[in-house]
Design an enzyme around this catalytic site. Structure first.
Site, short mmCIF file in Angstrom:
data_model
loop_
_atom_site.label_atom_id
_atom_site.label_comp_id
_atom_site.label_asym_id
_atom_site.label_seq_id
_atom_site.Cartn_x
_atom_site.Cartn_y
_atom_site.Cartn_z
N GLY A 58 35.48 39.22 45.56
CA GLY A 58 36.41 39.64 46.44
C GLY A 58 36.85 41.14 46.75
O GLY A 58 35.49 42.26 46.05
N GLU A 100 33.10 40.93 36.14
CA GLU A 100 33.73 41.44 35.98
C GLU A 100 34.43 42.47 35.18
O GLU A 100 35.33 43.06 34.89
CB GLU A 100 35.37 40.52 36.07
CG GLU A 100 35.43 39.57 37.16
CD GLU A 100 33.86 38.38 38.10
OE1 GLU A 100 33.82 37.82 39.02
OE2 GLU A 100 33.40 37.85 36.90
N GLY A 120 33.32 36.19 42.78
CA GLY A 120 34.20 35.35 44.55
C GLY A 120 33.12 34.41 44.61
O GLY A 120 33.60 33.20 44.85
N ASP A 140 37.22 35.07 37.05
CA ASP A 140 37.83 34.07 37.45
C ASP A 140 37.01 33.29 37.97
O ASP A 140 36.10 32.81 38.15
CB ASP A 140 39.03 35.41 37.88
CG ASP A 140 38.54 35.98 39.00
OD1 ASP A 140 37.61 36.22 39.08
OD2 ASP A 140 39.14 36.03 39.81
#
Length: 387
Positions: free
Chosen positions: A80, A162, A128, A170
């Site tokens: 992301g 992350e 992501g 995530d």
């Protein structure tokens, strides 16, 4: 006489390119200067494209790749857009909440997509980007036709890093990491270690390896396949597959031993009690991560083992809400470990995050458990419609 400069500013190309050739819908992530880091605009474009093709009988399969600065392939997706996360959190921009809700809905759509979904995971595949890979999908057809194919190359670099930015793995990371063999899911979630092609294959995070030099002809040949004939698909895979080493994931026995321990503190202290290269390296990695988010990530992976993807994504949507709105810690979003971690890595780039708490041993259950309490009732949850 005054003159006006009429030189037009260059028009930025679309960040997601979609086209249909033959029976295949082809997607190219086209933000190469940012290593195809996902923006909200890209997530919405991907969602619209996949929904249209899902219901289009002429489209029998989907293929997706990332465009590099020097041409196609070489950089799938770096995750992301964390600089956007930082700016939006400081400005209380509601699009930050929209980003995660819509990204997780996209992850679910990919996972449940009813047609073959072929991912060219060349180059960087992080965060992501991993969520775009359709991990853990079961065969969707009674004929046994593939539901997804995750292609890696000798250039592939996979990771869920992350915890280095005060976040957790995530985009369904709880679901697909918890289903890796042994305790490798905990190890990957907490350390953010990077995997090559052989390691990704051995852990079930990829399906086949192609030679990077052959990606363009492989991509072009997809448009020639009749997807009604599974033998044609099998022949295409066989034509471009190459052997790769199994890829050792460090000391697998040590991973299963240490990362099965009850708590983050127990894992780190046991690692630091030894003095071989692997334990020293692993302990040092963990000491650099957010102590708070190490605890959250460990709990996330262990809870996710019994969850469907839909339930895992709802849990992760709860977690990320608390990351950027840490009310239970008595902090504002700008004081969160997530904003601080992004600042240190990507904004000021001083590589000196000021974690709070500063040490793994200072984290307690009262800080961690509320992350798993949903801010929403089930009927109001932003991902309530996922099944």
């Amino acid at each position: 006489m005054n003159t006006v400069n009429l030189t037009a500013r260059p028009v930025e190309p679309p960040t997601v390119l979609c086209e249909v050739k033959g029976q295949v819908g082809f997607i190219s992530l086209n933000r190469p200067k940012a290593l195809n880091a996902l923006s909200l605009e890209m997530i919405r474009a991907l969602m619209a494209c996949l929904l249209a093709w899902r219901d289009d009988a002429a489209v029998k399969a989907v293929a997706i790749r990332g465009v590099n600065k020097n041409g196609p392939f070489g950089a799938f997706c770096a995750g992301g857009d964390i600089r956007f996360f930082h700016q939006a959190a400081l400005a209380n921009n509601p699009e930050l909440d929209d980003f995660f809700t819509e990204e997780y809905a996209l992850n679910h759509l990919i996972h449940t997509f009813p047609k073959p979904y072929i991912v060219f995971m060349d180059g960087i595949v992080m965060g992501g980007g991993m969520g775009l890979c359709g991990h853990g999908r079961a065969p969707a057809f009674a004929t046994g036709q593939m539901a997804s194919l995750r292609i890696v190359t000798e250039r592939s670099k996979l990771a869920m890093p992350e915890t280095l930015i005060g976040l957790f793995p995530d985009v369904g990371g709880g679901y697909f990491l918890s289903r890796c063999p042994g305790r490798t899911g905990e190890w990957l979630a907490m350390t953010g270690e990077m995997l090559g092609a052989g390691q990704a294959l051995s852990l079930g995070l990829a399906d086949v390896c192609f030679d990077a030099v052959q990606l363009q002809p492989a991509w072009e040949d997809l448009a020639k396949i009749d997807f009604a004939q599974s033998s044609k698909v099998d022949a295409w895979v066989a034509m471009y597959s190459v052997a790769t080493s199994a890829g050792a994931t460090g000391a697998r026995g040590q991973i299963d031993h240490y990362f099965a321990m009850e708590s983050v503190a127990a894992i780190v202290q046991a690692l630091e009690a030894e003095n071989d290269e692997w334990t020293r390296h692993t302990a040092a990695l963990l000491r650099k991560r957010s102590p708070l988010m190490l605890h959250v990530a460990l709990e996330q992976i262990r809870r996710a083992r019994t969850l469907s993807l839909a339930d895992d994504l709802r849990m992760e949507r709860d977690l990320v809400q608390h990351c950027f709105h840490p009310v239970h810690l008595g902090r504002t979003g700008s004081q969160s470990d997530t904003v601080e971690g992004i600042r240190a890595l990507a904004v000021d780039k001083d590589q000196l995050p000021r974690w709070n708490p500063a040490r793994i041993e200072e984290v307690n259950a009262a800080m961690v458990v509320p992350f798993f309490a949903s801010p929403w009732t089930p009927d109001k949850h932003p991902l309530r419609d996922l099944i």
